[in-house]
Design an enzyme around this catalytic site. Structure first.
Site, short mmCIF file in Angstrom:
data_model
loop_
_atom_site.label_atom_id
_atom_site.label_comp_id
_atom_site.label_asym_id
_atom_site.label_seq_id
_atom_site.Cartn_x
_atom_site.Cartn_y
_atom_site.Cartn_z
N GLU A 1 40.95 -27.23 -22.13
CA GLU A 1 40.47 -26.95 -23.48
C GLU A 1 40.44 -25.43 -23.60
O GLU A 1 39.76 -24.75 -22.83
CB GLU A 1 39.08 -27.56 -23.67
N SER A 2 41.22 -24.88 -24.53
CA SER A 2 41.48 -23.43 -24.54
C SER A 2 40.24 -22.58 -24.81
O SER A 2 40.11 -21.49 -24.23
CB SER A 2 42.58 -23.10 -25.54
N CYS B 1 34.87 -3.85 -10.32
CA CYS B 1 35.18 -3.57 -8.92
C CYS B 1 33.92 -3.80 -8.09
O CYS B 1 32.85 -3.29 -8.42
CB CYS B 1 35.66 -2.13 -8.77
N HIS C 1 40.43 -8.34 -6.34
CA HIS C 1 41.51 -8.91 -7.14
C HIS C 1 41.96 -10.27 -6.59
O HIS C 1 42.15 -11.22 -7.35
CB HIS C 1 42.73 -7.98 -7.18
N GLU C 2 42.13 -10.34 -5.28
CA GLU C 2 42.59 -11.58 -4.66
C GLU C 2 41.58 -12.71 -4.88
O GLU C 2 41.96 -13.82 -5.25
CB GLU C 2 42.81 -11.36 -3.15
N ASP D 1 37.86 -3.26 -13.79
CA ASP D 1 39.23 -3.55 -13.35
C ASP D 1 39.86 -4.40 -14.44
O ASP D 1 39.21 -5.25 -15.04
CB ASP D 1 39.24 -4.34 -12.03
#
Length: 150
Positions: free
Chosen positions: A71-72, A48, A89-90, A55
């Site tokens: 690529e994972s 946060c 968050h946004e 968070d």
């Protein structure tokens, strides 16, 4: 005597920040077909920007590749790089979406960020770019709305 194990792959350090994380792409092995790739990250963590407390979020990332796919391992490292970073968050959700879009330039990209409540209020962020190709099945993200202990 202990048996020595052979290590596959390479040890990779966690990037110190999202800005330093490299999100890599590889060629799409099936450019002749439209299909959805889904990544689910149910244990995303960041900080946060006000309190410095952790968070947590559950991300569902869907995309239809064009010439490249994500690529994972680099995506996992990119996401974990947020653990010591802070952001609303946004801002965090949209940053992730834009970095993926820039890395692979997909035909379609959708990200759903389900942020766990702190202070009693969950926040869900949804973003998409591009147009879903005709005839491509895009499943529901499959994440229930937060209900508390009900």
């Amino acid at each position: 005597m202990a048996k020595k194990l052979t290590q596959l792959g390479q040890a990779v350090k966690t990037p110190s920040s999202p800005n330093k994380a490299k999100l890599e792409s590889v060629p799409n092995p099936h450019t002749d077909a439209d299909y959805v790739v889904r990544f689910t990250a149910p244990e995303f963590t960041t900080l946060c920007p006000i309190t410095g407390q952790p968070d947590f979020a559950h991300f569902v990332i869907d995309y239809v590749p064009d010439k490249a796919i994500v690529e994972s391992k680099s995506l996992k490292l990119f996401l974990v790089s947020f653990r010591n970073a802070s952001g609303f968050h946004e801002a965090t959700t949209i940053t992730i979406a834009k970095r993926i879009a820039a890395a692979i330039k997909p035909k379609y990209l959708r990200i759903a960020g389900y942020w766990y409540p702190r202070g009693g209020m969950p926040i869900d962020i949804f973003w998409q770019e591009g147009k879903l190709p005709t005839g491509v099945w895009l499943p529901d993200p499959g994440v229930q709305s937060y209900r508390g202990r009900g």
